[in-house]
Design a protein around this motif. Sequence first.
Motif, PDB file in Angstrom:
ATOM      1  N   HIS A   1       0.834  -1.214   0.000  1.00  0.00           N
ATOM      2  CA  HIS A   1       0.000   0.000   0.000  1.00  0.00           C
ATOM      3  C   HIS A   1       0.868   1.263   0.000  1.00  0.00           C
ATOM      4  CE1 HIS A   1      -3.613  -2.308   0.349  1.00  0.00           C
ATOM      5  NE2 HIS A   1      -3.389  -2.719   1.571  1.00  0.00           N
TER       6      HIS A   1
ATOM      7  N   ASP B   1       0.856   4.139  -2.763  1.00  0.00           N
ATOM      8  CA  ASP B   1       0.708   5.567  -2.429  1.00  0.00           C
ATOM      9  C   ASP B   1       1.817   6.399  -3.070  1.00  0.00           C
ATOM     10  OD1 ASP B   1      -1.645   5.678  -0.923  1.00  0.00           O
ATOM     11  OD2 ASP B   1      -0.621   5.122   0.930  1.00  0.00           O
TER      12      ASP B   1
ATOM     13  N   TYR C   1       1.027   6.716  -6.742  1.00  0.00           N
ATOM     14  CA  TYR C   1      -0.131   7.607  -6.896  1.00  0.00           C
ATOM     15  C   TYR C   1       0.300   9.058  -6.719  1.00  0.00           C
ATOM     16  CZ  TYR C   1      -4.872   9.435  -5.778  1.00  0.00           C
ATOM     17  OH  TYR C   1      -6.057  10.147  -5.746  1.00  0.00           O
ATOM     18  N   GLU C   2       1.086   9.306  -5.674  1.00  0.00           N
ATOM     19  CA  GLU C   2       1.499  10.680  -5.385  1.00  0.00           C
ATOM     20  C   GLU C   2       2.407  11.227  -6.493  1.00  0.00           C
ATOM     21  OE1 GLU C   2       3.040  11.275  -1.464  1.00  0.00           O
ATOM     22  OE2 GLU C   2       3.548  13.381  -1.839  1.00  0.00           O
TER      23      GLU C   2
ATOM     24  N   LYS D   1      -1.464  13.465  -2.443  1.00  0.00           N
ATOM     25  CA  LYS D   1      -1.209  12.384  -1.502  1.00  0.00           C
ATOM     26  C   LYS D   1      -2.077  11.181  -1.831  1.00  0.00           C
ATOM     27  CE  LYS D   1       1.561  13.385   2.025  1.00  0.00           C
ATOM     28  NZ  LYS D   1       2.780  12.570   2.185  1.00  0.00           N
ATOM     29  N   GLY D   2      -1.577  10.004  -1.567  1.00  0.00           N
ATOM     30  CA  GLY D   2      -2.374   8.794  -1.753  1.00  0.00           C
ATOM     31  C   GLY D   2      -3.267   8.512  -0.557  1.00  0.00           C
ATOM     32  N   TYR D   3      -3.906   7.347  -0.545  1.00  0.00           N
ATOM     33  CA  TYR D   3      -4.788   6.989   0.578  1.00  0.00           C
ATOM     34  C   TYR D   3      -4.809   5.484   0.823  1.00  0.00           C
ATOM     35  CZ  TYR D   3      -7.955   5.866  -3.277  1.00  0.00           C
ATOM     36  OH  TYR D   3      -8.499   5.342  -4.431  1.00  0.00           O
TER      37      TYR D   3
ATOM     38  N   ASP E   1      -2.518   3.379   2.197  1.00  0.00           N
ATOM     39  CA  ASP E   1      -2.006   2.878   3.478  1.00  0.00           C
ATOM     40  C   ASP E   1      -2.865   3.446   4.602  1.00  0.00           C
ATOM     41  OD1 ASP E   1      -0.396   1.572   5.315  1.00  0.00           O
ATOM     42  OD2 ASP E   1       0.986   3.275   5.483  1.00  0.00           O
TER      43      ASP E   1
ATOM     44  N   ASN F   1      -7.048  11.618   1.694  1.00  0.00           N
ATOM     45  CA  ASN F   1      -6.651  12.665   0.732  1.00  0.00           C
ATOM     46  C   ASN F   1      -7.845  13.466   0.210  1.00  0.00           C
ATOM     47  OD1 ASN F   1      -7.857  10.950  -1.073  1.00  0.00           O
ATOM     48  ND2 ASN F   1      -6.127  10.839  -2.492  1.00  0.00           N
TER      49      ASN F   1
ATOM     50  N   LEU G   1      -3.972   8.632   7.048  1.00  0.00           N
ATOM     51  CA  LEU G   1      -2.879   7.802   6.551  1.00  0.00           C
ATOM     52  C   LEU G   1      -2.103   7.280   7.755  1.00  0.00           C
ATOM     53  CD1 LEU G   1      -1.132   9.478   3.478  1.00  0.00           C
ATOM     54  CD2 LEU G   1      -2.426   7.343   3.525  1.00  0.00           C
TER      55      LEU G   1
END
Lengths: 462, 176
Positions: A173, A177, A180-181, A187-189, A191, A415, A460
């Motif tokens: 995860h 993230d 993704y970031e 920011k990811g989500y 984790d 996020n 997070l």
Amino acid sequence: MTQLTATKIKMRDKTLGLKRNSLMLKTASIRLLRPMVMTIAAIIMLTLPARALVEIDINKGNIEPLPIAITDFISGDGIGAKISQVVEADLRRSGLFAPIDKAAFIEKVSNPDAAPRFEDWKVINAQALVTGRVTDEGGRLKAEFRLWDTFVGEQMAGEQFFTTGENWRRVAHIIADAIYERLTGEKGYFDSRVVFVSESGPKTNRVKKLAIMDQDGANVRNLTNGGDLVLTPRFSPSRQEITYMDFAGGQPKVYLLQLETGQRELVGDFPGMTFSPRFSPDGSKVIMSLQQEDGNANIYSMDLGSRNTTRLTNSPSIDTSPSYSPDGSQIVFESDRGGRQQLYVMGAGGGGGATRISFGNGSYSTPVWSPRGDLIAFTKQSGGQFSIGVMRPDGSGERILTTGFHNEGPTWAPNGRVLMFFRQGSGSAGPQLYSIDLTGRNEQKIETPNYGSDPAWSPLLD
Amino acid sequence: MRLTQTQQFSTSSAVRTMALVLMTTLALAGCAKKNTLPNNAGDLGLGANGGAQPGTTQDFTVNVGDRIFFDTDSSSIRGDAQQTLARQAQWLGRYPNYQITVEGHADERGTREYNLALGARRAAATRDYLVSQGVARNRIKTLSFGKERPVAVCDDISCWSQNRRAVTNLGGPSGT
């Protein structure tokens, strides 16, 4: 050209013993690979046409998912492929990425430290490529990944993680993230976790347990045994703790539950039913409704340190579902003071007036302020249907994301880009958890072992 | 004297346990304990109704009616409900040793938190009506289950109207 640089970043995870390092290729162009801010992306595209890195602008209404190739991370025992699968599933479920079928891959990556053959990936239209390796380092799991822009022929990100073997899903995860970031600039989500109510048994006597899971539905664990009716769990923003409502002893009250010890503690000493709790953004207070002697409900906050309580509303109405703005200065809540339930915003100290912000056709409830501060999500009841929607804090820009027989109780991903909620179909079946993104696209069912309701997303993890 | 809810709650489990013990004793022995329940049930003319022993939970449920219903989103006591509550008050006057818990419920066509509050409002309105009919306020506890304990399960008005209710329980709450 492709050796690893020295460790750049060290982060330690207190609960999991996770160590995180950045991986870089020694090339002259690293400076150009800094994340681009969305608003200036167009300028960079103009000035650097030959080096335009792959990006996704998630503020656009209609997003074409980015084709991405995620190879099985190299490992001796198959753990690398399992981690890759979790990364791929996270990115796919976000709706922003279209992972390419591995059967189409031409290059078989055998050395994740070397640059891939970019032509082999461009020809299958993979705009981004993820490679990696998982090894055992003295009993600890070491996971490395690299993200490549295949068209520019550059590494965009690279990191390595050390952790215990049982944390392999978390590492996956965290890698998702990071990807993704890097590709969206947000920011990811992935984790993160979700606490919810796991429901079983007939509708007339439903057994409800608090449960916690990873945001993708994995690692479900019950937190209570079903002996008491429990409702509306919410995560602390700062501690491994939730606040929720429990009917223990036939006296419905707001409690705190320590996730690590399972210890339960009553919040406050109020004469009537307390319900609809939520933490303040700094975790220092719990805000909730207290049933008044006349049957109405008003909003109170309790400071968890001093145990002092403050009355925030005083009206002959049902005031409930309070939620702080992320800066802690304001509170949105629902009230039927004007007749039907509507949304109101007041200062966090209460006392003064509250401003009504919902004016559409129907009634509005369960407002939740986005962690980004820009929007408030709600449940709307209109024409016999229950919808999930969002509006700006001043009430403008209302958008309905999903409508049906019964959708209820949105919660924000950390996020502020995705919402989770529960849906009750018509018929005797119980509710299920769903997620949907802010644009109203990409609705996804979250598979849980039993029925699920009242989801609340964690921040997070760190 | 008017008790606060804290005081009522603090005695609730003891009261409930006592009431349960009493009812069990009644059911097993088929007679009332002295001074706890009237021993002149026959004189009240209730003995033949549904076979329920006068002064028992069954008597209350079958011959008096333990629940009233509400309109959508309302906690107003309707005309039919006023008659039921008047009978409840009369019965409770006859059997003064019962404590009661009024449970408020909502149908499922609302959100969870609001329904908890609406159930509480219905329970309070029911309590206030019983008090107006002469039942001592300190005999009555209230409790809301919101939409958590429907009795009728279907997707139309025939079920929802049965679920919008306030139930008067003798001794203590029946749920959880």
